[in-house]
Enzyme design. Structure first.
Site, PDB file in Angstrom:
ATOM      1  CE  LYS A  11      27.215  31.381  78.301  1.00 24.98           C
ATOM      2  NZ  LYS A  11      27.887  31.917  79.498  1.00 24.98           N
ATOM      3  CG  HIS A 129      22.855  33.398  78.591  1.00 29.77           C
ATOM      4  ND1 HIS A 129      23.289  34.341  79.487  1.00 29.77           N
ATOM      5  CD2 HIS A 129      21.651  33.833  78.126  1.00 29.77           C
ATOM      6  CE1 HIS A 129      22.401  35.321  79.554  1.00 29.77           C
ATOM      7  NE2 HIS A 129      21.394  35.035  78.736  1.00 29.77           N
TER       8      HIS A 129
END
Length: 170
Positions: A11, A129
């Site tokens: 991210k 993630h």
């Protein structure tokens, strides 16, 4: 044990902290194979589809801003690194390496435990993630990647004739 596939995203906070190499090293030590990778500037549409399960939560807009890098001032932190990993029991094992979603509850030896934080503004910066189960993995991989961007055919495909404008090198 079955072969599974998982989407891993590094991210914008991971990009900002220059953690891409550290994350990839930690994941590669587990022996999984990357069958797809790319850098993505996340559109609002993609962010909304990825986080569709949170659309009714009061923090939905904050999550969208976070994955688009707006939380970090935009460019050059307005992108993520997306990977498709393959391996036996991949999802459970990758989730163990990644750690708990809340970095303050994650084991310090995991990626989120080592590199994540809750910012002073209250943003959960958890660096990566990882798909949560086989169904999410399929939905997420098909959302983030086209079949031609993977080195293997992992889900059924079909061929369609598409006519559209395409950006090409001048």
């Amino acid at each position: 044990m079955a072969i599974e596939y998982a989407l891993i995203l590094i991210k914008p906070d991971g990009v900002k902290k220059s953690l891409t190499g550290n994350v990839l090293t930690k994941l590669s030590q587990a022996g999984f194979h990357i069958i797809g990778s790319k850098v993505v500037k996340v559109s609002r549409e993609l962010a909304g589809k990825h986080y569709q399960h949170l659309k009714d939560k009061p923090f939905f807009e904050d999550v969208i801003d976070y994955i688009q890098g707006k939380t970090f001032g935009g460019a050059p932190y307005d992108r993520v690194f997306a990977f498709v990993y393959k391996g036996e029991n991949a999802i459970a094992q990758l989730r163990e390496i990644v750690g708990a979603t809340d970095p303050e509850k994650a084991n310090p030896t995991t990626i989120r435990g080592a590199y994540g934080r809750i910012s002073k503004e209250g943003t959960m910066e958890n660096v990566v993630h990882c798909s949560s189960d086989i169904n999410d993995a399929k939905r997420e991989i098909q959302l983030w990647f086209n079949p031609s961007e993977l080195t293997e055919d992992i889900y059924p495909t079909k061929t369609e004739k598409v006519t559209e404008d395409k950006k090409v090198w001048a």
